[in-house]
Design a protein around this motif. Structure first.
Motif, mmCIF file in Angstrom:
data_model
loop_
_atom_site.group_PDB
_atom_site.id
_atom_site.type_symbol
_atom_site.label_atom_id
_atom_site.label_comp_id
_atom_site.label_asym_id
_atom_site.label_seq_id
_atom_site.Cartn_x
_atom_site.Cartn_y
_atom_site.Cartn_z
ATOM 1 N N UNK A 1 16.883 3.732 -7.498
ATOM 2 C CA UNK A 1 18.139 2.980 -7.539
ATOM 3 C C UNK A 1 19.283 3.980 -7.418
ATOM 4 N N UNK A 2 20.165 3.717 -6.490
ATOM 5 C CA UNK A 2 21.310 4.603 -6.276
ATOM 6 C C UNK A 2 21.020 5.790 -5.379
ATOM 7 N N UNK A 3 19.772 5.965 -4.987
ATOM 8 C CA UNK A 3 19.417 7.106 -4.147
ATOM 9 C C UNK A 3 19.081 6.689 -2.720
ATOM 10 N N UNK A 4 19.146 5.401 -2.444
ATOM 11 C CA UNK A 4 18.803 4.933 -1.105
ATOM 12 C C UNK A 4 20.044 4.815 -0.243
ATOM 13 N N UNK A 5 19.852 4.947 1.043
ATOM 14 C CA UNK A 5 20.954 4.833 1.999
ATOM 15 C C UNK A 5 20.942 3.408 2.544
ATOM 16 N N UNK A 6 22.075 2.738 2.432
ATOM 17 C CA UNK A 6 22.193 1.387 2.935
ATOM 18 C C UNK A 6 22.600 1.458 4.407
ATOM 19 N N UNK A 7 21.789 0.852 5.271
ATOM 20 C CA UNK A 7 22.033 0.953 6.703
ATOM 21 C C UNK A 7 22.978 -0.116 7.237
ATOM 22 N N UNK B 1 3.490 7.887 -11.333
ATOM 23 C CA UNK B 1 4.293 6.918 -12.082
ATOM 24 C C UNK B 1 3.920 5.505 -11.647
ATOM 25 N N UNK B 2 4.425 4.526 -12.390
ATOM 26 C CA UNK B 2 4.162 3.137 -12.024
ATOM 27 C C UNK B 2 5.070 2.728 -10.865
ATOM 28 N N UNK B 3 4.721 1.593 -10.242
ATOM 29 C CA UNK B 3 5.566 1.071 -9.159
ATOM 30 C C UNK B 3 6.958 0.745 -9.681
ATOM 31 N N UNK B 4 7.043 0.212 -10.865
ATOM 32 C CA UNK B 4 8.349 -0.114 -11.459
ATOM 33 C C UNK B 4 9.183 1.147 -11.661
ATOM 34 N N UNK B 5 8.538 2.192 -12.174
ATOM 35 C CA UNK B 5 9.261 3.452 -12.377
ATOM 36 C C UNK B 5 9.742 4.017 -11.043
ATOM 37 N N UNK B 6 8.912 3.877 -10.015
ATOM 38 C CA UNK B 6 9.294 4.366 -8.691
ATOM 39 C C UNK B 6 10.534 3.637 -8.190
ATOM 40 N N UNK B 7 10.554 2.325 -8.325
ATOM 41 C CA UNK B 7 11.711 1.542 -7.878
ATOM 42 C C UNK B 7 12.945 1.916 -8.697
ATOM 43 N N UNK C 1 3.823 5.745 -5.589
ATOM 44 C CA UNK C 1 3.808 5.767 -7.050
ATOM 45 C C UNK C 1 2.641 6.606 -7.563
ATOM 46 N N UNK C 2 1.488 6.422 -6.941
ATOM 47 C CA UNK C 2 0.303 7.175 -7.357
ATOM 48 C C UNK C 2 0.502 8.677 -7.143
ATOM 49 N N UNK C 3 1.052 9.034 -5.999
ATOM 50 C CA UNK C 3 1.289 10.446 -5.687
ATOM 51 C C UNK C 3 2.257 11.071 -6.697
ATOM 52 N N UNK D 1 0.834 -1.212 0.000
ATOM 53 C CA UNK D 1 0.000 0.000 0.000
ATOM 54 C C UNK D 1 0.867 1.260 0.000
ATOM 55 N N UNK D 2 1.950 1.224 0.759
ATOM 56 C CA UNK D 2 2.847 2.377 0.799
ATOM 57 C C UNK D 2 3.500 2.590 -0.569
ATOM 58 N N UNK D 3 3.955 1.520 -1.209
ATOM 59 C CA UNK D 3 4.565 1.616 -2.533
ATOM 60 C C UNK D 3 3.563 2.153 -3.556
ATOM 61 N N UNK D 4 2.349 1.622 -3.520
ATOM 62 C CA UNK D 4 1.313 2.083 -4.454
ATOM 63 C C UNK D 4 0.972 3.549 -4.219
ATOM 64 N N UNK D 5 0.899 3.967 -2.962
ATOM 65 C CA UNK D 5 0.573 5.359 -2.650
ATOM 66 C C UNK D 5 1.668 6.296 -3.133
#
Length: 100
Positions: A42-48, A32-38, A27-29, A21-25
């Motif tokens: 890429x490359x913008x996330x912080x690895x913990x 774009x599609x969920x795939x486009x969001x992912x 992407x919808x906001x 639901x969070x992913x869909x929200x």
């Protein structure tokens, strides 16, 4: 589409209902599609779980434990001269830690 932009690999992941639901929200906001969001992230996330970060956290944890012991000693000590000396060392340590 040139050969470097061909998307012939598929990523399949499991999500909880809340995560989906969070992913869909998101992407919808963004409109774009969920795939486009992912792909966008890429490359913008912080690895913990970066090993260097883990090592830093271990070191900071040890420093924190030592500082707590010193602080307890300072509060229990009755001689102001010793306390002043310890506090000056603590200030020096604080400066070193801020440089990490």
């Amino acid at each position: 589409m040139n050969s470097s932009n061909i998307r012939d690999h598929l990523l399949r992941i499991r999500l909880s209902q809340a995560e989906l639901c969070q992913l869909e929200a998101l992407a919808s906001k963004a409109g774009i599609t969920k795939s486009e969001l992912v792909r966008d992230h890429i490359g913008q996330t912080k690895i913990n779980n970066d090993p260097a970060n883990r090592e830093r956290l271990v070191i900071l944890g040890r420093i924190n434990a030592n500082l707590q012991q010193i602080a307890r000693w300072v509060h229990e000590t009755k001689t102001p001269i010793e306390t002043t000396a310890v506090l000056s060392h603590l200030i020096a340590l604080e400066r070193e830690i801020s440089e990490l």
